[in-house]
Design a protein around this motif. Structure first.
Motif, PDB file in Angstrom:
ATOM      1  N   ASN A   1      41.028  33.054  36.124  1.00 61.27           N
ATOM      2  CA  ASN A   1      40.340  33.275  37.383  1.00 61.27           C
ATOM      3  C   ASN A   1      40.847  34.552  38.038  1.00 61.27           C
ATOM      4  O   ASN A   1      41.791  35.192  37.561  1.00 61.27           O
ATOM      5  CB  ASN A   1      40.448  32.059  38.315  1.00 61.27           C
ATOM      6  N   ALA A   2      40.226  34.936  39.134  1.00 62.98           N
ATOM      7  CA  ALA A   2      40.501  36.225  39.756  1.00 62.98           C
ATOM      8  C   ALA A   2      41.917  36.336  40.289  1.00 62.98           C
ATOM      9  O   ALA A   2      42.438  37.444  40.432  1.00 62.98           O
ATOM     10  CB  ALA A   2      39.497  36.471  40.894  1.00 62.98           C
ATOM     11  N   LEU A   3      42.554  35.213  40.586  1.00 59.63           N
ATOM     12  CA  LEU A   3      43.890  35.265  41.184  1.00 59.63           C
ATOM     13  C   LEU A   3      44.957  35.687  40.186  1.00 59.63           C
ATOM     14  O   LEU A   3      45.944  36.318  40.546  1.00 59.63           O
ATOM     15  CB  LEU A   3      44.241  33.895  41.779  1.00 59.63           C
ATOM     16  N   TRP A   4      44.761  35.343  38.913  1.00 52.63           N
ATOM     17  CA  TRP A   4      45.851  35.493  37.948  1.00 52.63           C
ATOM     18  C   TRP A   4      45.682  36.648  36.979  1.00 52.63           C
ATOM     19  O   TRP A   4      46.493  36.811  36.076  1.00 52.63           O
ATOM     20  CB  TRP A   4      46.001  34.198  37.144  1.00 52.63           C
ATOM     21  N   LEU A   5      44.646  37.446  37.124  1.00 53.75           N
ATOM     22  CA  LEU A   5      44.392  38.520  36.170  1.00 53.75           C
ATOM     23  C   LEU A   5      44.561  39.887  36.828  1.00 53.75           C
ATOM     24  O   LEU A   5      44.545  40.016  38.050  1.00 53.75           O
ATOM     25  CB  LEU A   5      42.992  38.374  35.577  1.00 53.75           C
ATOM     26  N   ASP A   6      44.703  40.902  35.989  1.00 47.73           N
ATOM     27  CA  ASP A   6      44.883  42.280  36.442  1.00 47.73           C
ATOM     28  C   ASP A   6      43.765  43.154  35.872  1.00 47.73           C
ATOM     29  O   ASP A   6      43.050  42.757  34.945  1.00 47.73           O
ATOM     30  CB  ASP A   6      46.239  42.822  35.974  1.00 47.73           C
ATOM     31  N   GLY A   7      43.655  44.369  36.414  1.00 47.35           N
ATOM     32  CA  GLY A   7      42.752  45.358  35.844  1.00 47.35           C
ATOM     33  C   GLY A   7      41.296  44.942  35.854  1.00 47.35           C
ATOM     34  O   GLY A   7      40.812  44.257  36.758  1.00 47.35           O
ATOM     35  N   ALA A   8      40.582  45.324  34.785  1.00 44.09           N
ATOM     36  CA  ALA A   8      39.136  45.070  34.697  1.00 44.09           C
ATOM     37  C   ALA A   8      38.790  43.585  34.715  1.00 44.09           C
ATOM     38  O   ALA A   8      37.817  43.196  35.378  1.00 44.09           O
ATOM     39  CB  ALA A   8      38.573  45.740  33.436  1.00 44.09           C
ATOM     40  N   PRO A   9      39.547  42.706  34.023  1.00 47.33           N
ATOM     41  CA  PRO A   9      39.220  41.271  34.111  1.00 47.33           C
ATOM     42  C   PRO A   9      39.290  40.741  35.542  1.00 47.33           C
ATOM     43  O   PRO A   9      38.454  39.937  35.958  1.00 47.33           O
ATOM     44  CB  PRO A   9      40.278  40.621  33.208  1.00 47.33           C
ATOM     45  N   HIS A  10      40.288  41.201  36.308  1.00 46.75           N
ATOM     46  CA  HIS A  10      40.391  40.776  37.701  1.00 46.75           C
ATOM     47  C   HIS A  10      39.203  41.282  38.509  1.00 46.75           C
ATOM     48  O   HIS A  10      38.584  40.533  39.282  1.00 46.75           O
ATOM     49  CB  HIS A  10      41.688  41.293  38.327  1.00 46.75           C
ATOM     50  N   THR A  11      38.860  42.560  38.336  1.00 44.82           N
ATOM     51  CA  THR A  11      37.746  43.149  39.083  1.00 44.82           C
ATOM     52  C   THR A  11      36.450  42.402  38.799  1.00 44.82           C
ATOM     53  O   THR A  11      35.666  42.108  39.719  1.00 44.82           O
ATOM     54  CB  THR A  11      37.592  44.629  38.709  1.00 44.82           C
ATOM     55  N   ARG A  12      36.210  42.086  37.543  1.00 50.84           N
ATOM     56  CA  ARG A  12      34.978  41.389  37.156  1.00 50.84           C
ATOM     57  C   ARG A  12      34.889  40.015  37.812  1.00 50.84           C
ATOM     58  O   ARG A  12      33.845  39.649  38.393  1.00 50.84           O
ATOM     59  CB  ARG A  12      34.937  41.239  35.636  1.00 50.84           C
ATOM     60  N   LEU A  13      35.965  39.238  37.745  1.00 49.49           N
ATOM     61  CA  LEU A  13      35.918  37.883  38.297  1.00 49.49           C
ATOM     62  C   LEU A  13      35.940  37.888  39.824  1.00 49.49           C
ATOM     63  O   LEU A  13      35.292  37.053  40.456  1.00 49.49           O
ATOM     64  CB  LEU A  13      37.081  37.062  37.749  1.00 49.49           C
ATOM     65  N   ARG A  14      36.676  38.805  40.418  1.00 49.90           N
ATOM     66  CA  ARG A  14      36.695  38.856  41.879  1.00 49.90           C
ATOM     67  C   ARG A  14      35.317  39.200  42.427  1.00 49.90           C
ATOM     68  O   ARG A  14      34.912  38.691  43.477  1.00 49.90           O
ATOM     69  CB  ARG A  14      37.734  39.872  42.363  1.00 49.90           C
ATOM     70  N   LYS A  15      34.581  40.052  41.719  1.00 53.26           N
ATOM     71  CA  LYS A  15      33.242  40.420  42.184  1.00 53.26           C
ATOM     72  C   LYS A  15      32.317  39.216  42.234  1.00 53.26           C
ATOM     73  O   LYS A  15      31.444  39.131  43.113  1.00 53.26           O
ATOM     74  CB  LYS A  15      32.658  41.517  41.292  1.00 53.26           C
ATOM     75  N   THR A  16      32.471  38.266  41.319  1.00 51.53           N
ATOM     76  CA  THR A  16      31.630  37.075  41.377  1.00 51.53           C
ATOM     77  C   THR A  16      31.886  36.299  42.665  1.00 51.53           C
ATOM     78  O   THR A  16      30.970  35.698  43.230  1.00 51.53           O
ATOM     79  CB  THR A  16      31.851  36.164  40.156  1.00 51.53           C
ATOM     80  N   ILE A  17      33.138  36.309  43.119  1.00 57.86           N
ATOM     81  CA  ILE A  17      33.478  35.611  44.365  1.00 57.86           C
ATOM     82  C   ILE A  17      32.962  36.384  45.569  1.00 57.86           C
ATOM     83  O   ILE A  17      32.325  35.816  46.468  1.00 57.86           O
ATOM     84  CB  ILE A  17      35.002  35.400  44.470  1.00 57.86           C
ATOM     85  N   THR A  18      33.235  37.679  45.615  1.00 53.34           N
ATOM     86  CA  THR A  18      32.793  38.458  46.779  1.00 53.34           C
ATOM     87  C   THR A  18      31.274  38.478  46.890  1.00 53.34           C
ATOM     88  O   THR A  18      30.726  38.408  47.998  1.00 53.34           O
ATOM     89  CB  THR A  18      33.340  39.893  46.709  1.00 53.34           C
ATOM     90  N   ASP A  19      30.572  38.554  45.757  1.00 53.72           N
ATOM     91  CA  ASP A  19      29.107  38.513  45.801  1.00 53.72           C
ATOM     92  C   ASP A  19      28.611  37.172  46.338  1.00 53.72           C
ATOM     93  O   ASP A  19      27.641  37.112  47.105  1.00 53.72           O
ATOM     94  CB  ASP A  19      28.522  38.747  44.407  1.00 53.72           C
ATOM     95  N   THR A  20      29.261  36.099  45.926  1.00 51.25           N
ATOM     96  CA  THR A  20      28.879  34.765  46.398  1.00 51.25           C
ATOM     97  C   THR A  20      29.158  34.607  47.886  1.00 51.25           C
ATOM     98  O   THR A  20      28.336  34.079  48.648  1.00 51.25           O
ATOM     99  CB  THR A  20      29.612  33.683  45.596  1.00 51.25           C
ATOM    100  N   VAL A  21      30.318  35.080  48.320  1.00 52.06           N
ATOM    101  CA  VAL A  21      30.686  35.005  49.739  1.00 52.06           C
ATOM    102  C   VAL A  21      29.680  35.772  50.591  1.00 52.06           C
ATOM    103  O   VAL A  21      29.284  35.324  51.678  1.00 52.06           O
ATOM    104  CB  VAL A  21      32.114  35.547  49.947  1.00 52.06           C
ATOM    105  N   GLU A  22      29.237  36.937  50.107  1.00 52.43           N
ATOM    106  CA  GLU A  22      28.283  37.740  50.869  1.00 52.43           C
ATOM    107  C   GLU A  22      26.946  37.024  51.061  1.00 52.43           C
ATOM    108  O   GLU A  22      26.208  37.315  51.998  1.00 52.43           O
ATOM    109  CB  GLU A  22      28.044  39.074  50.160  1.00 52.43           C
ATOM    110  N   LEU A  23      26.627  36.095  50.179  1.00 57.56           N
ATOM    111  CA  LEU A  23      25.355  35.381  50.282  1.00 57.56           C
ATOM    112  C   LEU A  23      25.413  34.166  51.206  1.00 57.56           C
ATOM    113  O   LEU A  23      24.381  33.587  51.535  1.00 57.56           O
ATOM    114  CB  LEU A  23      24.897  34.937  48.889  1.00 57.56           C
TER     115      LEU A  23
END
Length: 469
Positions: free
Chosen positions: A116-138
């Motif tokens: 999940n977004a909390l435990w990853l770094d770099g591109a994997p973190h960016t990819r998973l965090r975006k799913t959360i931020t996109d959902t929050v924005e909706l």
């Protein structure tokens, strides 16, 4: 920078990574941030640790060790330098990867590797965090606030005529649970199982491993249901997100967001209500309108943040911070509670100042602070409006903190309701929905729906405008 940065071979495996320093007399007794003594008075332990340095060794569970930040500067240094100097990936943890952490150690369930977004770094973190931020924005904040009011009224109606009740079990605990269940489109019975298990995980008790398995099972059931029947909820949006999350990633994302929105929110509501009904400096001013509930909440986030110690990171190479050497392979826990109570910040620690670290900072800061505030502030405002004369039923010294290294809350807040008169009318559309009973067909067709649509059903829809708070 890759997420699986190699661990430095310079650190030899050891059950206690600080044993050599302890033997040389460089360290005193390694203090514990778990157990009855710590739980009873965590502030005293933080003061002792701070006297030893800005980052110090601790035992955070039986046979499990880490560094812990004790100052605001040290906490901010780690958070701002993740991921360039410090990695989030728990695969860097030498004692865990080498099998030296005692089997069944409860706290490990809160720190083990996860996709999940909390435990990853770099591109994997960016990819998973975006799913959360996109959902929050909706998320429609108006719909969220309305749902909180409706759920709060239902809970308040159940206790308004009682002369005494417990604010934790009657209000602070169930309210975020019900909000999260609705937000994720989760059937009530399944949602109750999920959030109950998350609470056990935060407590880091003997049943933490079993709770982790139960969370995975519940999330998989929810994913299967929403894949077959998508709706206007967070689970459906995550499934439809262009990132194309795998089932494993879906499970961990739901677990992360639901965990962050439930137990911490419960703690924040309870901690805030304790301040407002028991502290004369705040109880009067809130009711008289001198200070807003938002300002009072900020005071709580400074003085008693709902997540006390967490956000572990790992030095990528040997680091020295203010004279303290940090070895790779050893977790460094960020103490939000110690940072916020740092005496160096005494003149800044006040209502209205949001420089506290209660929501973390840096690349892994909480992505849903606004929604957390909507839920907690609305809940507190509603119960204070309807039951304005609550007072503690016991001496404050008799209150018992929830156990565990990671979070800060109360097992119970027994209160006296002197008027025991539900004179304030409930919010129009309030229902008798409880997490143990699914909504009826009549409730589904009511003018205010039993289950709120928090976000559009189709990916790409514009988010609703948020109210200014």
């Amino acid at each position: 920078m890759p997420s699986n940065h190699p661990v430095s071979p310079e650190l030899p495996p050891a059950v206690c990574p600080f044993s050599a320093q302890a033997a040389d007399g460089e360290l005193g007794e390694i203090l514990k941030i778990h157990g009855p003594e710590f739980t009873a008075d965590p502030g005293a332990t933080y003061a002792k640790l701070r006297a030893r340095g800005p980052i110090v060794p601790v035992e955070f569970d039986n046979g499990a060790y880490a560094y812990l930040t004790t100052t605001y500067r040290a906490a901010l240094h780690l958070l701002r330098h993740t991921p360039d100097l410090f990695a989030k990936d728990p695969n860097h943890w030498v004692a865990l990867s080498s099998g030296q952490i005692p089997e069944g150690t409860p706290a490990v369930s809160m720190m083990q590797p996860r996709d999940n977004a909390l435990w990853l770094d770099g591109a994997p973190h960016t990819r998973l965090r975006k799913t959360i931020t996109d959902t929050v924005e909706l998320v429609d904040s108006h719909a969220l606030e309305g749902a909180v009011v409706r759920i709060a009224d239902t809970l308040i109606d159940a206790v308004a005529e009682r002369e005494e009740f417990d604010l934790v079990t009657a209000f602070a605990d169930p309210l975020p649970i019900q909000v999260i269940i609705e937000m994720f489109g989760c059937p009530p019975d399944l949602g109750l199982r999920l959030i109950t298990a998350i609470g056990k995980l935060f407590d880091a008790g003997a049943d933490a491993a079993a709770a982790n398995r139960e969370i995975v099972s519940c999330c998989l059931e929810l994913i299967t249901l929403r894949r077959a029947e998508p709706s206007g909820d967070a689970t459906s949006w995550l499934l439809a997100h262009p990132a194309r999350l795998t089932d494993t990633e879906m499970i961990q994302q739901i677990m992360l967001v639901a965990g962050a929105g439930s137990t911490p929110s419960s703690n924040l509501i309870a901690n805030a209500l304790l301040l407002m009904i028991d502290d004369p400096a705040f109880s009067g001013s809130v009711y008289e309108g001198v200070h807003s509930v938002a300002e009072a909440m900020d005071q709580v986030l400074w003085e008693d943040p709902p997540i006390a110690n967490y956000s572990p990171v790992y030095a990528r190479v040997p680091e020295t911070y203010e004279g303290v050497r940090l070895e790779p392979g050893v977790p460094v826990l960020v103490s939000f509670a110690a940072a916020n109570s740092d005496p160096a910040l005494a003149r800044f620690r006040r209502a209205g100042n949001r420089a506290h670290l209660a929501f973390s900072a840096g690349a892994h800061a909480c992505p849903a602070v606004d929604l957390a505030r909507v839920i907690t502030e609305t809940a507190v405002e509603r119960i204070l409006d309807r039951l304005p004369d609550l007072s503690l039923a016991v001496d404050r010294a008799d209150l018992v903190r929830r156990p565990g290294t990671f979070h800060s809350g109360w097992t119970a807040l027994p209160v006296v309701n002197p008027h025991a008169d539900p004179s304030a009318p409930p919010h129009q559309g309030a229902t008798s929905w409880t997490p143990s009973r699914p909504p009826s067909q009549a409730a589904r067709s009511a003018s205010i729906p039993q289950r709120t649509t928090f976000m559009p059903k189709a990916p790409g829809s514009e988010p609703a405008a948020r109210p200014s708070r």
